[in-house]
Every structure is written in structure tokens, then in C-alpha cells.
Design a protein around this motif. Structure first.
Motif, PDB file in Angstrom:
ATOM      1  N   VAL A   1       1.100  -1.170  -0.025  1.00  0.00           N
ATOM      2  CA  VAL A   1       0.034  -0.044   0.067  1.00  0.00           C
ATOM      3  C   VAL A   1       0.972   1.158   0.064  1.00  0.00           C
ATOM      4  O   VAL A   1       1.800   1.362   0.804  1.00  0.00           O
ATOM      5  CB  VAL A   1      -0.939   0.102   1.182  1.00  0.00           C
ATOM      6  CG1 VAL A   1      -1.925   1.467   1.229  1.00  0.00           C
ATOM      7  CG2 VAL A   1      -1.837  -1.028   1.146  1.00  0.00           C
ATOM      8  N   PHE A   2       0.747   2.106  -0.989  1.00  0.00           N
ATOM      9  CA  PHE A   2       1.437   3.446  -1.095  1.00  0.00           C
ATOM     10  C   PHE A   2       0.633   4.571  -1.454  1.00  0.00           C
ATOM     11  O   PHE A   2      -0.414   4.273  -1.994  1.00  0.00           O
ATOM     12  CB  PHE A   2       2.825   3.060  -1.703  1.00  0.00           C
ATOM     13  CG  PHE A   2       2.669   2.578  -3.288  1.00  0.00           C
ATOM     14  CD1 PHE A   2       2.593   3.730  -4.357  1.00  0.00           C
ATOM     15  CD2 PHE A   2       2.312   1.602  -3.611  1.00  0.00           C
ATOM     16  CE1 PHE A   2       2.481   3.335  -5.740  1.00  0.00           C
ATOM     17  CE2 PHE A   2       2.072   1.064  -5.111  1.00  0.00           C
ATOM     18  CZ  PHE A   2       2.168   2.056  -6.063  1.00  0.00           C
TER      19      PHE A   2
ATOM     20  N   ILE B   1       7.016  -1.106   7.462  1.00  0.00           N
ATOM     21  CA  ILE B   1       6.682   0.166   7.144  1.00  0.00           C
ATOM     22  C   ILE B   1       7.948   0.743   6.413  1.00  0.00           C
ATOM     23  O   ILE B   1       9.006   0.846   6.810  1.00  0.00           O
ATOM     24  CB  ILE B   1       6.444   0.994   8.443  1.00  0.00           C
ATOM     25  CG1 ILE B   1       5.130   0.257   9.163  1.00  0.00           C
ATOM     26  CG2 ILE B   1       6.055   2.590   7.983  1.00  0.00           C
ATOM     27  CD1 ILE B   1       4.888   0.967  10.385  1.00  0.00           C
ATOM     28  N   ASN B   2       7.497   1.624   5.290  1.00  0.00           N
ATOM     29  CA  ASN B   2       8.879   2.069   4.563  1.00  0.00           C
ATOM     30  C   ASN B   2       8.511   3.632   4.424  1.00  0.00           C
ATOM     31  O   ASN B   2       7.628   3.840   3.640  1.00  0.00           O
ATOM     32  CB  ASN B   2       8.987   1.362   3.304  1.00  0.00           C
ATOM     33  CG  ASN B   2      10.053   2.002   2.482  1.00  0.00           C
ATOM     34  OD1 ASN B   2      10.971   2.495   2.908  1.00  0.00           O
ATOM     35  ND2 ASN B   2       9.981   1.720   1.003  1.00  0.00           N
ATOM     36  N   SER B   3       9.264   4.663   5.022  1.00  0.00           N
ATOM     37  CA  SER B   3       9.153   5.792   4.619  1.00  0.00           C
ATOM     38  C   SER B   3      10.524   6.550   4.481  1.00  0.00           C
ATOM     39  O   SER B   3      11.416   6.157   5.351  1.00  0.00           O
ATOM     40  CB  SER B   3       8.233   6.275   6.138  1.00  0.00           C
ATOM     41  OG  SER B   3       8.215   7.856   5.997  1.00  0.00           O
TER      42      SER B   3
ATOM     43  N   ILE C   1       3.610  -0.955   4.037  1.00  0.00           N
ATOM     44  CA  ILE C   1       3.106   0.646   3.940  1.00  0.00           C
ATOM     45  C   ILE C   1       4.342   1.453   3.487  1.00  0.00           C
ATOM     46  O   ILE C   1       5.226   1.287   3.870  1.00  0.00           O
ATOM     47  CB  ILE C   1       2.460   0.709   5.109  1.00  0.00           C
ATOM     48  CG1 ILE C   1       1.498  -0.141   5.787  1.00  0.00           C
ATOM     49  CG2 ILE C   1       2.024   2.305   5.132  1.00  0.00           C
ATOM     50  CD1 ILE C   1       0.169  -0.203   4.753  1.00  0.00           C
ATOM     51  N   SER C   2       3.915   2.051   2.636  1.00  0.00           N
ATOM     52  CA  SER C   2       5.030   2.910   1.842  1.00  0.00           C
ATOM     53  C   SER C   2       4.698   4.406   1.392  1.00  0.00           C
ATOM     54  O   SER C   2       3.453   4.512   0.859  1.00  0.00           O
ATOM     55  CB  SER C   2       5.660   2.058   0.711  1.00  0.00           C
ATOM     56  OG  SER C   2       6.926   2.851   0.100  1.00  0.00           O
ATOM     57  N   VAL C   3       5.449   5.317   1.684  1.00  0.00           N
ATOM     58  CA  VAL C   3       5.324   6.539   1.285  1.00  0.00           C
ATOM     59  C   VAL C   3       6.803   7.319   1.221  1.00  0.00           C
ATOM     60  O   VAL C   3       7.626   7.137   1.877  1.00  0.00           O
ATOM     61  CB  VAL C   3       4.587   7.434   2.130  1.00  0.00           C
ATOM     62  CG1 VAL C   3       5.125   7.478   3.417  1.00  0.00           C
ATOM     63  CG2 VAL C   3       4.417   8.986   1.755  1.00  0.00           C
TER      64      VAL C   3
END
Length: 310
Positions: free
Chosen positions: A243-244, A305-307, A280-282
Motif C-alpha cells: 500500500v503506497f 513500514i517504509n518511509s 506500507i510505503s510513502v
């Protein structure tokens, strides 16, 4: 008559009203075949292939086929070999496309009509002249490498699923500038990419209602949206779900979903995800995690989680 017509491409046909085929058309040559009814966008004019006709591409050098009109009637095989195929609305302004049961005016193709269209290339329904696509009961087992549903005419262009939809192709892509809304089950047998808010203007959410689900039958699921509203399952089985959202947005995870992020997934919504692993990425944005525990991710083997923000 049963006599056939030989058509050498590249070829472009435009008509102010209908294009009507009453006999088989055998297509050879190379490059493109473009047929557009309602060429002036007057809101009338259909591309019609009647029961005594067909469109058969016999040359692998025909790489692109465009079929466009205000409406369309396909009553015979349209076999396009390995060309990339674009089924489009004529440029009549705020154009609608319905696949399956009819949902109003605009370009309508029944489930049976869609089954007549086949290629081993890519098959796209809609595009830059499509304001809304409504899917209401289809099951397509044709041979395209990828199916794309695209509604990108205006900032309000959306895709709605009102009846169950099933796709068996290796790749499925849903693309809209605004919302993508599932009010029925979507089942895909291939890697599936769902993109709402495709132009990143803070306007385009993914909705999955309590009467629906999105399942990829153990294939990768990729979701891009301004926000997500879940009352039904998003399931990729033994494969990954990602999900991004757009760069510089804020993602909020956990809690009751009232913390004001751009993309918010609360604790209840987390339970609707079913995947081997979920990311989860942004980019250049922040992810904020409030109240969560192991039960919220019980349907996930790995949660990441990737931010590149904080």
C-alpha cells in the motif's frame, strides 16, 4: 453476404455516426488499425460488428488496434492476434463506459460481447476520454497479457464495481484519477495494481464495502490511493500486498482513524488485509503509528513500514 474484405494496415476509419460491419474483415499489413465512430463527439454513433461479420488480424506486425465510439455492439469474434487493443469512448465529453449489465447511457459492452474480443497483447478499456467505468457482472477468460481499466478524463474520473468481476489474465490494472469503489467482489488471477488518485491531487480513494472483497488468488496486490476505506477484505494470500500513496503525504496507522492523516488505516481496517507480507510505503512523507497490537496484524505473516520521512 458471407464474402470477406481484406484490409491492409496501417488504416484509420473515422465516421460521424456509425461504423457498421456486415461481413468478415481480414486484417493484414503492419502498425495500426484505428476505427472511430462518433468522430465529432456528438454523443451518437456506434461501432457495430454484426453476427455475419468478424475482425480477424492475421499479421503479427499489426501492433495496435483502437476501437472507439459513443456505443459499441460486438456480435461476432474480434480476434486481434497479439496487438495491443484499446476500447475507448469517442470524445463526447464526460463519457461513461459500462461493462456487464448496462448502467445507463454511453458505451456498453455485455459480458458476452467482451468475450468476443481477444488478443495475446494488452487490452485496455477506457482511457483519457472516459469519465466513469462501471463494472456490473463480468467474467473474462480471454488471452490478453494484461487487462487495464482506465478512467482519466477529468479529476472526477472514477471506476465502480457494482456486480462481481473475475479476470484470469497475468496482469490486472485499475487506474482512475479519482475513486475506485468496490461494491462487489473483484477476483484476479494475476498481479493486480489498483491506482486511485493517479495524478496525486489529493482526490481519489479506494473503497471496499462490506458486501465486497478484492482477491488476487495468491498473486501480488499493489494499491495506490489518497485514502483507503475498508469494510471488506483485501487478500493476496501467500503473496505480498503493498500500500503506497503519493510523495509528501502522511500515512496514519492504527487507532480509531481520526488522527488526520492523508491515508488512514485504523485498527479495524488492518484486520481486512490478508497477505504473506504487507508493506506500507510513502516517499518523502511520514508514517505515524498510534495504538496497534499483534491482533491487528494477525492476518499478515510480515508487516513492514517504509518511509523516507519520519
Amino acid at each position: 453476404t458471407t464474402n470477406s474484405m481484406l484490409l491492409h494496415t496501417p488504416s484509420t476509419w473515422n465516421a460521424a455516426y456509425d461504423i457498421l460491419l456486415k461481413r468478415p474483415v481480414n486484417v493484414t499489413g503492419s502498425h495500426h488499425l484505428h476505427w472511430t465512430a462518433d468522430m465529432h463527439g456528438a454523443g451518437s454513433g456506434a461501432l457495430r460488428v454484426n453476427t455475419n461479420a468478424s475482425i480477424i488480424v492475421s499479421s503479427a506486425s499489426v501492433s495496435e488496434v483502437t476501437l472507439a465510439g459513443y456505443d459499441m455492439e460486438i456480435e461476432a469474434p474480434v480476434n486481434l492476434l497479439d496487438a495491443d487493443v484499446y476500447v475507448e469512448n469517442s470524445a463526447s465529453g464526460l463519457s461513461n463506459m459500462s461493462l456487464g449489465e448496462s448502467t445507463g447511457s454511453g458505451l456498453h459492452l455485455t459480458d458476452a460481447e467482451i468475450d468476443f474480443i481477444d488478443t495475446t497483447g494488452n487490452l485496455r478499456f477506457g482511457g483519457k476520454t472516459t469519465e466513469r467505468i462501471t463494472v456490473n457482472g463480468i467474467s473474462y477468460n480471454g488471452k490478453p497479457h494484461m487487462i487495464r481499466l482506465q478512467a482519466t478524463e477529468s479529476v472526477n474520473a472514477s471506476i465502480y464495481f457494482l456486480g462481481n468481476a473475475s479476470f484470469s489474465q497475468p496482469f490486472l490494472e485499475l487506474l482512475a484519477r479519482n475513486d475506485i469503489r468496490a461494491e462487489a467482489d473483484i477476483t484476479s488471477g494475476g498481479l493486480t495494481t489498483i491506482t486511485a488518485d493517479s495524478d496525486c491531487n489529493f482526490n481519489g480513494d479506494l473503497w471496499v464495502t462490506n458486501t465486497s472483497s478484492v482477491k488476487t488468488l495468491d498473486k501480488i496486490l499493489r494499491i495506490h490511493a489518497q485514502d483507503i476505506h475498508l469494510d471488506g477484505k483485501l487478500a493476496s494470500g501467500i503473496e505480498a500486498t503493498t500500500v503506497f500513496t503519493c510523495p509528501n503525504h502522511v500515512i496514519d496507522l492504527g487507532g480509531s482513524g481520526t488522527t488526520g492523516g492523508d491515508l488512514t488505516i485504523d485498527r479495524v481496517e488492518m484486520n481486512y488485509f490478508q497477505a504473506a507480507n504487507m508493506t506500507i510505503s510513502v516517499g518523502h512523507g511520514n508514517v505515524r503509528v498510534t495504538e496497534m497490537n499483534a491482533f491487528d496484524t494477525a492476518n499478515l505473516q510480515v508487516f513492514m513500514i517504509n518511509s523516507t520521512g519520519t
